[in-house]
Design an enzyme around this catalytic site. Sequence first.
Site, PDB file in Angstrom:
ATOM      1  CG  HIS A  46      39.919  43.100  35.775  1.00 13.48           C
ATOM      2  ND1 HIS A  46      40.797  42.631  36.732  1.00 13.48           N
ATOM      3  CD2 HIS A  46      39.135  42.040  35.428  1.00 13.48           C
ATOM      4  CE1 HIS A  46      40.553  41.351  36.959  1.00 13.48           C
ATOM      5  NE2 HIS A  46      39.546  40.967  36.187  1.00 13.48           N
ATOM      6  CG  ASP A  97      36.134  38.257  39.929  1.00 12.30           C
ATOM      7  OD1 ASP A  97      35.026  38.481  39.426  1.00 12.30           O
ATOM      8  OD2 ASP A  97      37.092  37.796  39.278  1.00 12.30           O
ATOM      9  CG  HIS A 155      40.138  36.839  36.978  1.00 18.97           C
ATOM     10  ND1 HIS A 155      38.853  36.488  36.620  1.00 18.97           N
ATOM     11  CD2 HIS A 155      40.966  36.066  36.251  1.00 18.97           C
ATOM     12  CE1 HIS A 155      38.898  35.542  35.699  1.00 18.97           C
ATOM     13  NE2 HIS A 155      40.170  35.269  35.459  1.00 18.97           N
ATOM     14  CG  ASP A 201      35.033  35.034  38.148  1.00 23.27           C
ATOM     15  OD1 ASP A 201      34.860  35.321  39.354  1.00 23.27           O
ATOM     16  OD2 ASP A 201      35.638  35.774  37.366  1.00 23.27           O
TER      17      ASP A 201
END
Length: 338
Positions: free
Chosen positions: A158, A193, A195, A282
């Site tokens: 990120h 991931d 996200h 995740d």
Amino acid sequence: MKAFYAEEQKRHDPKAFLSSGAPQPNPEQPERVERLLAGAEAAGCEIIRPIAHGLGPISAVHKPEYLEFLENIYPRWQRIEGASQEVIPNIHPIARDGTYPASAVGQAGYHMADTSCPISAETWESACWSAWSAVDAADAVLAGEQSAYALCRPPGHHAFADVAGGFCFINNSAVAAQRLLSQSHRVAILDVDLHHGNGTQGIFYGRSDVLTVSIHADPVRFYPFFWGHADERGEGPGLGYNLNLPLPRKTGDEGFLKALDAGLKRIRSFAPEALVIALGLDAFEGDPFGGLSVSTPGFSRMAEAIRMLGLPTVVVQEGGYLCDDLGQNLTAFLGAYG
């Protein structure tokens, strides 16, 4: 498979985290390291301490004013009367193309996208060792290893060139990809991931030497909200070199693997000389974030499909939060890949 990790990565121990405006314990905890180390060892990995590489490999993808900010903001913040124990922004610019603020508060807002990446006295050191783990994994692949694992904590995907966010400070996957480019013309990054890897996308969005592919929960109602949509294809020389494959919430193994097949087809068409996997665990059905529903065997199937590319590969750890199966999920992936 060789795995790279330094104990200093555990020193970053964030406390604060705002979720829907409510303070919560920060889920990016040092305990993640213990579970991931156990998972890597169970997969047969040889754990190796990385060496300190200085700022060269990091500054290859991050702006110098941002690195200066990360290194120095904590002591500056502590000189503010009444300031919080951790650096947490309370103001953000609407646009970032104007004057650069001189104050610590203004710079925190300028360089931090959200409140999920508080900076403490130990954050800078931990983030550097995390990045150096990715550098050494890339160097191992450049030296002839078919694959190597970087246990990167804090994670990185990120983080933009000059913005922290989503628990991330230095973009370890981008650092690894740039390192691989020292002996390659084209490198692909595959982000699995939960996200979207918005920072990775942002760093390479205008470039054609790195293909970025991300499979993630649809951001229309999920973090990071403003990036990760299917119509984001790159810009300028990078147009057509970014592929986002957003998935409906709670998508399980079959839906994820179908999207992975589309991502792998694009990677084959790009014909890269090396691959970086931004490995988020995740997406697991039991992860606290609860966005997707990949099973533990699903991570093995994921690894088997990616391995068929036959590319020299750096596996960089991204998300995956505290749950009973975190280590087993890593074992499932690395055991099938290595």
